[in-house]
Scaffold this active site. Structure first.
Site, PDB file in Angstrom:
ATOM      1  N   ALA A  15       9.404 -37.891 -38.845  1.00 20.42           N
ATOM      2  CA  ALA A  15       7.940 -37.922 -38.887  1.00 20.42           C
ATOM      3  C   ALA A  15       7.367 -36.526 -39.076  1.00 20.42           C
ATOM      4  O   ALA A  15       6.410 -36.333 -39.832  1.00 20.42           O
ATOM      5  CB  ALA A  15       7.391 -38.553 -37.610  1.00 20.42           C
ATOM      6  N   TYR A  16       7.947 -35.539 -38.399  1.00 25.06           N
ATOM      7  CA  TYR A  16       7.483 -34.159 -38.531  1.00 25.06           C
ATOM      8  C   TYR A  16       7.702 -33.655 -39.958  1.00 25.06           C
ATOM      9  O   TYR A  16       6.798 -33.083 -40.579  1.00 25.06           O
ATOM     10  CB  TYR A  16       8.221 -33.278 -37.523  1.00 25.06           C
ATOM     11  CG  TYR A  16       7.852 -31.814 -37.584  1.00 25.06           C
ATOM     12  CD1 TYR A  16       6.586 -31.386 -37.181  1.00 25.06           C
ATOM     13  CD2 TYR A  16       8.767 -30.857 -38.025  1.00 25.06           C
ATOM     14  CE1 TYR A  16       6.240 -30.041 -37.229  1.00 25.06           C
ATOM     15  CE2 TYR A  16       8.429 -29.519 -38.070  1.00 25.06           C
ATOM     16  CZ  TYR A  16       7.167 -29.112 -37.671  1.00 25.06           C
ATOM     17  OH  TYR A  16       6.834 -27.789 -37.725  1.00 25.06           O
ATOM     18  N   ALA A  17       8.906 -33.889 -40.493  1.00 26.77           N
ATOM     19  CA  ALA A  17       9.194 -33.451 -41.857  1.00 26.77           C
ATOM     20  C   ALA A  17       8.282 -34.146 -42.855  1.00 26.77           C
ATOM     21  O   ALA A  17       7.842 -33.539 -43.839  1.00 26.77           O
ATOM     22  CB  ALA A  17      10.658 -33.711 -42.193  1.00 26.77           C
ATOM     23  N   SER A  39       5.220 -35.121 -42.313  1.00 29.40           N
ATOM     24  CA  SER A  39       3.889 -34.498 -42.235  1.00 29.40           C
ATOM     25  C   SER A  39       3.881 -33.164 -42.977  1.00 29.40           C
ATOM     26  O   SER A  39       2.895 -32.806 -43.630  1.00 29.40           O
ATOM     27  CB  SER A  39       3.456 -34.314 -40.769  1.00 29.40           C
ATOM     28  OG  SER A  39       4.159 -33.261 -40.127  1.00 29.40           O
TER      29      SER A  39
END
Length: 246
Positions: A154-156, A158
């Site tokens: 999810a971070y990547a 974003s």
């Protein structure tokens, strides 16, 4: 007050954090007047301002939720009132939640989307409207967009969105003499990075790069200073600052 026409001015979002503070201090060392943006921690922002001013630089603190267009418009206006304009915008503000895609709390996905994607878009929108000719807009991605570590999905994602909007904005500002780039740090020991990691994980990441160490916030700040000042022919790029990890 110095002549507005000769003093470059930078706004650093997340300027009270690890990389943000290093960036603010490094830019001030180049003679740039710095606005240190914070969302919630006024005391740490004031520490950054004090560090800059005690070293002979010029700095103020400004606040606001990066995802709130009204708050950020007011923050940009405050910088323009104090220093006469804005030449460099560095958007280090970001949040990170790590979990496998199968189990990630979707509320955390929404929080990352709000700060990392909407926040970057709002700051980029204000920067696109206000940065003066000869200026630079510098967003923050992550080397995990290439490394594809498990739990970073999810971070990547974003930060992949950050890269996409950065490269488009560089082309939309044709004719304005404004560069738009993203910096993608590798493992850098900030509170955001260290959260939830045991020592073995940190040691393994430190050994992974050919230079066999973690990055320091100052390493990332050097890349930002390059893009903010002399690097006028680098535009529409993602610079991976990770010691050769990828």
């Amino acid at each position: 007050m110095n002549d507005h026409t000769t003093t470059r001015v930078a706004l650093v979002t997340g300027g009270s954090g690890g990389i943000g503070r290093a960036v603010a201090e490094r830019l001030a060392g180049d003679g740039i007047a710095v606005a240190v943006h914070y969302a919630g921690n006024r005391a740490r922002a004031d520490e950054t301002v004090t560090a800059v001013t005690s070293a002979g630089g010029r700095a103020i603190a400004v606040s606001g939720d990066v995802a709130d267009e009204h708050a950020m418009s007011a923050a940009f206006e405050a910088v323009e009132r104090e220093f006469g304009g804005i030449d460099v915008v560095v958007n280090t503000a970001g949040v990170m939640h790590l979990a496998p895609i199968a189990t990630l709390d979707l509320d955390e996905l929404d929080r990352m989307h709000r700060t990392n994607i909407r926040g970057t878009f709002v700051v980029s929108q204000q920067a696109a409207r206000r940065v003066r000719a000869g200026g630079a807009i510098i967003n923050f991605s992550t080397s995990v967009t290439r490394l594809s570590f498990p739990t970073y999905g999810a971070y990547a994602a974003s930060k992949g969105a950050v890269e996409a909007m950065t490269l488009v904005l560089a082309r939309e500002l044709r004719g304005r003499d404004i560069t738009v780039n993203a910096v993608a740090p590798g493992p850098t020991p900030t509170p955001l990075f260290l959260q939830g990691k045991d020592q073995a994980t940190i040691d393994n990441l430190a050994k992974a790069a050919p230079l066999e160490r973690l990055g320091a916030p100052q390493d990332i700040a050097e890349v930002v200073a390059f893009l903010a000042g002399p690097a006028r022919w680098i535009n529409g790029q993602v610079l991976y600052a990770n010691g050769g990890l990828v």
